[in-house]
Every structure is written in C-alpha cells, then in structure tokens.
Design an enzyme around this catalytic site. Structure first.
Site, PDB file in Angstrom:
ATOM      1  N   HIS A  19       0.841  -0.998  -0.084  1.00 13.00           N
ATOM      2  CA  HIS A  19      -0.135   0.117  -0.085  1.00 13.00           C
ATOM      3  C   HIS A  19       0.930   1.119   0.153  1.00 13.00           C
ATOM      4  CE1 HIS A  19      -3.056  -2.740   2.333  1.00 13.00           C
ATOM      5  NE2 HIS A  19      -3.484  -2.541   1.144  1.00 13.00           N
ATOM      6  N   LYS A  43     -16.978  -7.188   6.702  1.00 13.25           N
ATOM      7  CA  LYS A  43     -15.708  -7.851   7.114  1.00 13.25           C
ATOM      8  C   LYS A  43     -15.658  -7.671   8.525  1.00 13.25           C
ATOM      9  CE  LYS A  43     -13.156  -7.199   3.003  1.00 13.25           C
ATOM     10  NZ  LYS A  43     -11.965  -6.736   2.648  1.00 13.25           N
ATOM     11  N   ARG A  92      -2.072  -6.001  -8.580  1.00 14.98           N
ATOM     12  CA  ARG A  92      -0.853  -6.825  -8.394  1.00 14.98           C
ATOM     13  C   ARG A  92      -0.584  -7.748  -9.505  1.00 14.98           C
ATOM     14  NH1 ARG A  92      -2.853  -8.219  -2.549  1.00 14.98           N
ATOM     15  NH2 ARG A  92      -4.775  -8.230  -3.830  1.00 14.98           N
ATOM     16  N   SER A 130      -2.954  -7.654   2.796  1.00 18.87           N
ATOM     17  CA  SER A 130      -3.486  -7.710   4.282  1.00 18.87           C
ATOM     18  C   SER A 130      -3.583  -8.868   4.777  1.00 18.87           C
ATOM     19  CB  SER A 130      -4.400  -6.512   4.779  1.00 18.87           C
ATOM     20  OG  SER A 130      -4.015  -5.058   4.181  1.00 18.87           O
TER      21      SER A 130
HETATM   22  O1  PNS Z   1      -9.040  -2.971   0.187  1.00 17.70           O
HETATM   23  P1  PNS Z   1     -10.169  -3.454  -0.329  1.00 17.70           P
HETATM   24  O2  PNS Z   1     -10.899  -4.173   0.857  1.00 17.70           O
HETATM   25  O3  PNS Z   1     -10.043  -4.238  -1.433  1.00 17.70           O
HETATM   26  O4  PNS Z   1     -11.233  -2.126  -0.695  1.00 17.70           O
HETATM   27  C1  PNS Z   1     -12.475  -2.155  -1.012  1.00 17.70           C
HETATM   28  C2  PNS Z   1     -13.202  -0.741  -1.047  1.00 17.70           C
HETATM   29  C3  PNS Z   1     -13.214  -0.159   0.339  1.00 17.70           C
HETATM   30  C4  PNS Z   1     -12.695   0.140  -2.119  1.00 17.70           C
HETATM   31  C5  PNS Z   1     -14.615  -0.949  -1.613  1.00 17.70           C
HETATM   32  O5  PNS Z   1     -15.223  -2.037  -0.739  1.00 17.70           O
HETATM   33  C6  PNS Z   1     -15.421   0.268  -1.797  1.00 17.70           C
HETATM   34  O6  PNS Z   1     -15.297   1.357  -2.138  1.00 17.70           O
HETATM   35  N1  PNS Z   1     -16.354   0.134  -0.748  1.00 17.70           N
HETATM   36  C7  PNS Z   1     -17.382   1.492  -0.269  1.00 17.70           C
HETATM   37  C8  PNS Z   1     -18.724   1.020  -1.192  1.00 17.70           C
HETATM   38  C9  PNS Z   1     -18.879   1.321  -2.393  1.00 17.70           C
HETATM   39  O7  PNS Z   1     -19.003   2.241  -2.995  1.00 17.70           O
HETATM   40  N2  PNS Z   1     -19.374   0.308  -3.074  1.00 17.70           N
HETATM   41  C10 PNS Z   1     -19.801   0.171  -4.685  1.00 17.70           C
HETATM   42  C11 PNS Z   1     -18.714   0.410  -5.649  1.00 17.70           C
HETATM   43  S1  PNS Z   1     -17.863  -1.225  -5.781  1.00 17.70           S
END
Ligand code: PNS
Length: 160
Positions: A19, A43, A92, A130
């Site tokens: 990150h 989660k 990645r 993570s």
């Molecule tokens: O590190 P991660 O867990 O892959 O991040 C995921 C994240 C937080 C970027 C994604 O879950 C998110 O943007 N959640 C907010 C809800 C949202 O906007 N959902 C609709 C778009 S997919």
C-alpha cells in the site's frame, strides 16, 4: 505533478508496504491524495478503524500531500465530496483484475466524472496482501520488509 485530487480507498487492515509503495507513487503524481479507509464493512476487521488510521498516519507522515481519512457509504459519493477526479487502485496480478474492473465500472456508473486509475506496486510486493499479513502474524512468522516496523509490533502484540 498534476493538479488533480485523488482518493486511494481500501480496508488497510493493516497497511502493508505494498500500500505504501502505491501511496508514494500516487503522492508524486497527484496534487493531493486522500487515503480513505472504509468505516462500516461487512468483514470483521482485525484492527479497529482508529488503529488503522493511526498506523497509516504514522507510515505516511513524510508525504505532506497525503491525507488519511475514513469514509462511510459509497466511495463515489466520498470522491465527489472531496472534489476528487481520480480513484487510485493498485493491481498486483491478473487475479485482481476482475474485482477491480467491476468496482471501477460501478463507480463510473455512479459518478461519471471520476476516473479510476490503476498503478502497479513494486514487483517485490506483488504477492503481498493484508489478508496474508494477518495470517503470517497469527502463526508467528516474520513480516520484516513487508509491513512498517510499527505495524509488525502491533501485530505481535495482538497475538502475544
Ligand atoms: O482494500 P479493499 O477491501 O479491496 O477495498 C475495497 C473498497 C473499500 C475500496 C470497496 O469495498 C469500496 O469502495 N466500498 C465502498 C462501498 C461502495 O462504494 N461500493 C460500490 C462500488 S464497488
């Protein structure tokens, strides 16, 4: 540096050197980079939101145009509130692509003004996540070079 505000969203549970590699790359390109931690997730996180924000703040203090923040609800709404034109995400390996494509297209549908930009972390971090960090920590493995020392220390305390 281009005068564009970007948001780098994620769970950061916990922040890894992968990150941080991406944050550093983003900070060199964008005028301001919000690293945005999602607050209410389905989660069950290992670290509380405040701990995740603390670790991120400590690890990014050298980059003045990086701001650590938390958000609720839709990322597209958060990006609009921050007047961000870019959502930054790391890819990645090919296995990341499908999930990232779905998210990017959904975010574009929700907020067409915001573009998702993908960057590649350094090869050394292409296997790092993570989830794996949490697993290695749980069984007492070394995380040297994969997370900042302060993060490794917090992980060690969790499992002491
Ligand atoms: O590190 P991660 O867990 O892959 O991040 C995921 C994240 C937080 C970027 C994604 O879950 C998110 O943007 N959640 C907010 C809800 C949202 O906007 N959902 C609709 C778009 S997919």
């Amino acid at each position: 540096m281009i005068s564009v505000i970007a948001v780098y969203p994620g769970s950061f549970d916990p922040v890894t050197n992968g990150h941080l590699d991406l944050i550093e790359r983003g900070s060199k390109i964008f005028e301001r980079l919000y690293v945005a931690v999602l607050r209410n997730q389905d989660k069950d996180p290992m670290f509380e939101i405040d701990e995740r924000l603390d670790m991120l703040r400590q690890a990014t203090s050298a980059w003045p145009n990086v701001e650590i923040d938390a958000f609720n609800g839709l990322l597209a709404d958060y990006a609009r509130d921050k007047q961000a034109r870019v959502i930054l995400r790391g890819i990645r390996a090919v296995s990341d692509y499908e999930y990232e494509l779905q998210m990017a297209l959904m975010n574009r549908k929700l907020e067409p003004q915001v573009e998702t930009v993908f960057m590649l972390p350094a090869e050394a971090y292409s296997f790092l996540s993570s989830r794996l960090v949490r697993e290695v920590a749980r069984f007492g493995g070394s995380l040297r070079g994969l997370v900042p020392p302060a993060v490794e220390e917090r992980l060690r305390k969790k499992f002491r």
